[in-house]
Design a protein around this motif. Structure first.
Motif, short mmCIF file in Angstrom:
data_model
loop_
_atom_site.label_atom_id
_atom_site.label_comp_id
_atom_site.label_asym_id
_atom_site.label_seq_id
_atom_site.Cartn_x
_atom_site.Cartn_y
_atom_site.Cartn_z
N GLU A 68 23.32 49.16 64.29
CA GLU A 68 24.78 48.97 64.26
C GLU A 68 25.51 50.32 64.32
N ALA A 69 24.96 51.33 63.66
CA ALA A 69 25.57 52.66 63.71
C ALA A 69 25.55 53.21 65.14
N ALA A 70 24.46 53.00 65.85
CA ALA A 70 24.36 53.46 67.24
C ALA A 70 25.37 52.73 68.12
N ILE A 71 25.54 51.43 67.91
CA ILE A 71 26.54 50.67 68.67
C ILE A 71 27.93 51.23 68.39
N SER A 72 28.22 51.53 67.13
CA SER A 72 29.52 52.10 66.77
C SER A 72 29.73 53.46 67.45
N ALA A 99 18.30 54.08 68.69
CA ALA A 99 19.12 54.21 67.49
C ALA A 99 18.97 55.58 66.83
N ALA A 100 18.30 56.52 67.51
CA ALA A 100 18.10 57.85 66.95
C ALA A 100 19.45 58.49 66.63
N GLN A 101 19.54 59.08 65.46
CA GLN A 101 20.78 59.71 65.01
C GLN A 101 20.71 61.24 65.00
N ARG A 102 19.50 61.75 65.15
CA ARG A 102 19.31 63.19 65.06
C ARG A 102 18.52 63.72 66.26
N CYS A 103 18.81 64.96 66.64
CA CYS A 103 18.07 65.62 67.71
C CYS A 103 16.67 65.97 67.19
#
Length: 108
Positions: A68-72, A99-103
């Motif tokens: 959901e965070a990635a969609i946002s 959905a990865a949030q970090r490099c």
């Protein structure tokens, strides 16, 4: 967008897994929750599930939160950027996990 479709597909898959587990349960509250979740809109689904489900569901709820965070992030134009350093996340990393949030550097 390719990643958005993968994210949406995985959200639906995780939902189906949760609903399947609830339908197989013999616990009466699980059947009640199953009825509630099948009638709940997408906007409220995750909140209700997170509040009502036991800790054994935490990995599935955590994954849905990330999806959901990635969609946002897609919605606000920030998808594919590291939440720590704000650099681009590699295409390979996003292919591995959309959905990865970090490099790579911040994830290590």
């Amino acid at each position: 967008m390719h990643h958005q479709q993968r994210l949406n597909d995985e959200i639906e898959s995780v939902k189906a897994t949760i609903l399947g587990l609830l339908s197989q349960s013999t616990h009466p509250t699980h059947h009640n929750l199953l009825c509630i979740l099948t009638r709940t809109s997408n906007e409220e689904w995750l909140d209700i599930a997170a509040q009502q489900l036991g800790t054994e569901y935490n990995p599935l709820i955590e994954r849905m939160n990330k999806l959901e965070a990635a969609i946002s992030q897609i919605d606000i134009g920030q998808y594919g950027y590291c939440c720590d350093c704000e650099e681009k996340i590699s295409a390979q990393r996003l292919e591995q996990d959309p959905a990865a949030q970090r490099c790579d550097q911040c994830a290590s």
